[in-house]
Design an enzyme around this catalytic site. Structure first.
Site, short mmCIF file in Angstrom:
data_model
loop_
_atom_site.label_atom_id
_atom_site.label_comp_id
_atom_site.label_asym_id
_atom_site.label_seq_id
_atom_site.Cartn_x
_atom_site.Cartn_y
_atom_site.Cartn_z
N HIS A 47 0.78 -1.04 0.06
CA HIS A 47 0.04 0.06 -0.04
C HIS A 47 0.98 1.15 -0.03
CE1 HIS A 47 -3.89 -1.89 1.64
NE2 HIS A 47 -3.40 -2.78 0.70
N GLU A 49 1.09 3.66 1.74
CA GLU A 49 1.42 4.27 3.32
C GLU A 49 2.59 3.54 3.64
OE1 GLU A 49 -1.56 3.56 2.17
OE2 GLU A 49 -3.04 4.07 3.58
N CYS A 77 -6.10 1.97 5.93
CA CYS A 77 -6.65 0.68 6.35
C CYS A 77 -6.22 0.06 7.56
CB CYS A 77 -6.58 -0.28 5.12
SG CYS A 77 -4.67 -0.92 5.07
N CYS A 80 -2.36 -0.13 7.28
CA CYS A 80 -1.63 0.97 7.34
C CYS A 80 -1.80 1.85 8.51
CB CYS A 80 -2.05 1.79 6.02
SG CYS A 80 -1.67 0.72 4.42
#
Length: 144
Positions: A47, A49, A77, A80
């Site tokens: 992801h 992040e 999420c 993250c």
């Protein structure tokens, strides 16, 4: 946030869900930038992040990112949000809310959970319409 949006657009051009993140140090210098790369890297943890936090830690030579701010186009999420907490960034700034998977105030609030030893300051809704629209458009196009 505009620079995070640029990372999101780059990710979308690679057919990744268009989410972007940047990490800025205490002087305001950008020390890391990333967009989602899950498909490209064949990595469910890739992801924006997580990739930006990893890169920032490498630049700093330390996994602790005190003094830093992470800007991300979509509310993180749970994975993250946990990475944000564990990296000990001072601030999390995000654009659009993530009603399905958000863990910074919408569905869950991991980043402000009092049971954790670190809680970053959170600023939500920065360029929210623009950040949300890029994801909505991408997903609508993908489904049609």
């Amino acid at each position: 946030m505009r620079l995070a949006l640029e990372q999101a657009k780059i990710a979308g051009a690679r057919n990744e869900i268009p989410i972007g993140a940047i990490v800025v140090d205490e002087t305001g210098a950008i020390i890391a930038a990333a967009g989602n790369s899950r498909d490209e890297l064949i990595d469910p943890t890739a992801h924006a992040e997580v990739l930006a936090l990893r890169a920032a830690a490498q630049v700093r030579g330390d996994r602790i990112l005190t003094g830093c701010t992470i800007y991300v186009t979509l509310e993180p999420c749970p994975m993250c949000a946990g990475a944000v907490v564990m990296s000990r960034v001072d601030r999390l700034v995000f654009g659009a809310w993530n009603e399905e998977y958000g863990a910074a105030g919408s569905r869950w609030d991991i980043v402000r959970d009092r049971r954790l030893s670190h809680r970053p300051e959170v600023l939500a809704g920065v360029l929210a319409d623009e950040c949300g629209e890029i994801v909505r458009t991408f997903l609508a196009d993908r489904r049609s």
